[in-house]
Write a protein that holds these residues in place. Structure first.
Motif: not given
Lengths: 395, 467
Positions: A157-158, A160, A176, A204-206, A208-209, A221, A223, A225, A228, A230
């Motif tokens: 989403p960002s 990046c 990137l 998802t919305n960020s 990080m997931q 699902l 994580d 970083e 893991q 979830l």
């Protein structure tokens, strides 16, 4: 002369009751045990009971399913095309290829848009993942995965990072970077691990997931970083081929489609299947939510696309035509949900009027099957990727 | 060897439903009454019966399926590509020409759906036959394959040559017409199964699917599977359903409301960037602009979710809430979103920060939720996880949606924005439509620094979108 049957009598402690008896060899789940005659008889009758239970369970399940269908049918009081009669028909549609992105050396398998409405990431059979500014058709980044058939890719989403995976059974995230000295592959992060090929992935919305779907029949699902797990989602009876996150206010569900002809809606929090739909006649290749989040469309190898309503809990429309013989590989809605774009394995793209159920237009241009199709985030165009090594942006 | 990975032998037909459908079409095309008009085709001196012209095929398809000629031509071309119809005169390429070119229907023996493993031995025999029959009949790629095969199965080469000669001898016994037809049929079969380099292989299906169904067969029959099914059915029966008429009406109103906002349905002003090569539309609709367009401000009124998803809308709403001294609600909601979608490692710190800022008694931005929800939330905070604040978040979200949001839409602030955002004028029609504008490139989101503050008012996209 009589037949002499030799019976070997072994004395010892029975594996079940531990009493000292004459033992008989007994096979339980391909494991050899020694039971005394009493225990062997008990086991024989137990087995019978187990079978009975299985049969009764099966019939109970079938009768409940029948009841469920009845309940669903009770509230079905009108068909979509009847309700849509009073809607104005759409005018003539002229959509053309506005950009052709050439650069992949092999079949394009998947693509995704960036939130900036012009960049896309695409992946292909030879392991290449390319990030393009599709407005200028410039390639901005390229990375070669260590596996072939990269069937899933997603833009963060960002903007990046990108995620991709395929026959390596993993989903990897690449940040990137424009630094000339940095090798993109060096910063690669392996996030998801499945036991079969990765068929779809989505952030998802960020950043990080990540949500993944795999040929091992599960979704998961992760994580990003830590890598893991979830939550995992079990329930499909065969390979899961596609998934889409719901645009709902509470943002807690997603839908997946698989080779078991089922489309299942999951609760991300609990891992439970909330709803399931099984009306397709073949593998479901693609699922996509209607923009309001109250319904979703699916495209399948049985050459039909279907619309399922979540509140009515049933299929409400079928988009098919006798002349369409090949499976739909990828579907997406326009911004208002009025148009459904579907890419097919016969190299064409059909545009459907979602409300009236009729086909509005057929687009030719690709020279091999259309494998992926996504509408841009602001709905100004859609991009299709094909086995003819190119991507086309249509508007 | 030319294209395509080897298919596993005995691949179930169910996985290729399109082949069966094509066969049904082809069979109905050969119907003596309703099918395509058949005639005898003269090729040099021989007469071939049951031939059809390309034009007739296209017209029949167009009529039968009520489609345009272009689509009928495409469908016919696909049938030819799969070897169900073959050209009599130029059997080298599987192309459908909508003119007098003669075609015939492939014999079911060679149908693609039989999925015979087209073995190397058979291919070698076929190539050998061609080679023996007429020197130089093999095309480049065929010659290459021939040489490769010769190396590969050199031990069986005598067999190959013998078989080839036998088949040629047997063929000589037949009438010239039959010989020609059989040769075309065979050629088509091999064009489908061993396509020349560059031509798409219609048999390629991608990575094998359902390779685990064999093991799943056992799983599906177990008691556990049925127990799960029963549980699912029970839960589903207890769910409330909505009448179809209500759901379907909802689509109508949704599509009707959003239609004018859908660029592909209603166009967009000043122009669609992809069509005009002008990115003015994106510049005007950038995430943060001084003057949002009227359509955009209108969308904020469609639903609370739309308002929050637009960074500008959210900023405006935050301002409005600030005026009403309830800005902490939105900030709390944003913090909850961050917890839900943030990194696992950040969970404890985020939960702590939220508690300190919003939930602790006497907190700086204490949120007003009912005591039961507060109790449950505080209890849950002992074991923080992604969804620990869900209840409180839903409560605050509903509060904003039912109370603050409607007031925002009625406020002077919103009304003012709506009035200010004038309707855009269409770009002047260009006199010379072919002048190409240079397409401006835009900086990639990956270049911009990512925002650092965790509870900043920016949306999940980080406000990084650019024109």
């Amino acid at each position: 002369m009589c037949d002499q049957t030799f019976l070997v009598n072994v004395f010892g402690s029975c594996d079940k009751c531990f009493k000292q008896r004459a033992l008989r060899p007994v096979f339980k789940k391909s494991q050899q045990l020694s039971y005394c005659s009493t225990c062997a008889e008990i086991m024989a009758t137990e087995g019978l009971r187990e079978n009975e239970t299985l049969a009764s369970l099966k019939s109970e399940a079938e009768s409940l399913k029948g009841k469920l269908e009845e309940e669903r049918a009770k509230l079905h009081d009108v068909e979509l095309h009847q309700v849509a009669e009073r809607v104005e028909a759409l005018g003539q549609f002229v959509m053309k290829t506005r950009r052709t992105l050439k650069g992949h050396g092999n079949k394009v398998l998947c693509m995704d848009w960036c939130k900036d409405k012009r960049r896309i990431v695409s992946s292909s059979q030879d392991g290449k993942v390319i990030v393009w500014d599709s407005f200028t058709t410039n390639k901005e980044h390229a990375v070669t995965m260590p596996c072939t058939w990269v069937m899933a890719c997603a833009y963060a989403p960002s903007g990046c990072a990108i995620a991709c995976g395929g026959l390596d059974n993993k989903c990897s995230v690449y940040p990137l970077t424009f630094d000339k000295n940095e090798n993109m592959a060096a910063k690669k992060k392996s996030v998801a691990m499945h036991t079969n090929y990765l068929s779809a992935c989505s952030f998802t919305n960020s950043d990080m997931q990540i949500l993944t779907a795999s040929g091992d029949g599960t979704c998961a699902l992760w994580d990003v970083e830590s890598g893991q797990l979830l939550q995992s989602f079990h329930g499909h009876g065969a390979d899961v081929l596609c998934l889409d996150l719901a645009p709902s206010e509470t943002g807690n569900t997603f839908v997946s489609g698989g080779c078991d002809k089922k489309a299942m809606v999951w609760d991300m929090r609990s891992g439970q299947c909330v709803q399931a739909f099984e009306t397709h006649e073949s593998d479901i290749n693609s699922v996509r939510y209607y923009p309001s989040g109250d319904a979703f469309a699916s495209g399948s190898d049985d050459a039909t696309c279907r619309l399922y309503d979540l509140r009515a809990d049933r299929e409400v429309a079928i988009y098919s035509k006798e002349s369409i013989i090949f499976g739909a590989s990828s579907v997406d809605f326009s911004l208002s949900g009025r148009l459904l774009f579907a890419g097919y394995n016969d190299y064409t793209i059909n545009v459907w009027d979602v409300l009236k159920g009729s086909r509005v237009s057929i687009l030719f241009g690709h020279e091999n099957r259309v494998s992926t199709l996504r509408v841009s985030p602001d709905g100004t165009a859609f991009c299709s990727g094909s086995w003819d090594h190119t991507l086309r942006v249509w508007a | 060897m030319a294209a395509g990975p080897a298919r596993p032998p005995g691949r179930p037909r169910a996985q290729m439903p399109h082949l069966r459908k094509m066969e049904r079409v082809v069979v109905s095309m050969q119907d003596p009454d309703q099918g395509v008009k058949m005639r005898s085709q003269r090729l040099l001196v021989t007469v071939i019966p049951h031939a059809v012209t390309g034009r007739d095929v296209v017209q029949w398809l167009a009529q039968k399926f009520c489609v345009s000629e272009e689509e009928a031509l495409h469908l016919g071309a696909v049938l030819v590509l799969h070897g169900y119809i073959y050209p009599l005169r130029d059997p080298r390429s599987l192309v459908l020409r909508p003119d007098d070119t003669p075609y015939r229907f492939q014999t079911p023996y060679f149908w693609t759906s039989t999925l015979w493993p087209a073995a190397e031995l058979d291919y070698a025999i076929y190539l050998a036959k061609k080679n023996i029959q007429k020197q130089g009949a093999l095309v480049d790629y065929e010659k290459e394959c021939y040489d490769q095969l010769h190396k590969k199965i050199s031990h069986a080469w005598d067999l190959v040559l013998m078989q080839a000669r036998e088949q040629l001898r047997a063929a000589k016994q037949r009438r010239k017409g039959d010989r020609l037809v059989i040769a075309c049929q065979e050629q088509t079969y091999w064009l489908v199964n061993r396509p020349p380099p560059g031509a798409p292989s219609v048999l390629e299906q991608g990575p094998e699917r359902g390779s685990r169904t064999a093991s799943h067969v056992h799983m599906t029959k177990s008691a556990d599977f049925y127990k799960r099914e029963i549980e699912y059915c029970r839960r589903a029966l207890g769910r409330t359903r909505v009448k179809s008429s209500v759901c379907l009406e909802a689509y109508l109103s949704f599509c009707g409301q959003r239609g004018p906002h859908d660029p592909l349905v209603s166009g967009c002003l000043p122009s669609n960037p992809w069509i005009s090569d002008d990115d003015a539309y994106w510049v005007m609709n950038a995430p943060m602009v001084a003057a949002p367009t009227k359509l955009r401000v209108e969308r904020w009124g469609f639903s609370f979710r739309e308002l929050l998803e637009d960074p500008m809308g959210r900023a405006q709403f935050m301002d409005f809430l600030g005026k009403e001294f309830s800005g902490e609600n939105l900030s709390f909601w944003e913090a909850c979103e961050e917890l839900r979608y943030g990194a696992q490692a950040q969970v404890p710190t985020l939960v702590d920060a939220v508690y300190q800022q919003f939930l602790a008694p006497g907190a700086a931005r204490w949120i007003n939720i009912d005591s039961r929800t507060m109790e449950r939330t505080l209890e849950g905070l002992r074991q923080p996880h992604h969804y620990v604040l869900d209840d409180a978040q839903l409560h605050i979200y509903t509060l904003m949606k039912k109370d603050s949001y409607p007031r925002f839409l009625k406020s002077d602030m919103y009304r003012g924005l709506l009035a200010e955002a004038g309707v855009l004028l269409d770009t002047k029609r260009r006199v010379f439509p072919f002048t190409r504008r240079p397409r401006r490139s835009s900086p990639s989101p990956a270049l911009l620094p990512t925002p650092v503050e965790p509870t900043a008012a920016s949306g999940p996209a980080g406000g990084n979108g650019v024109a």
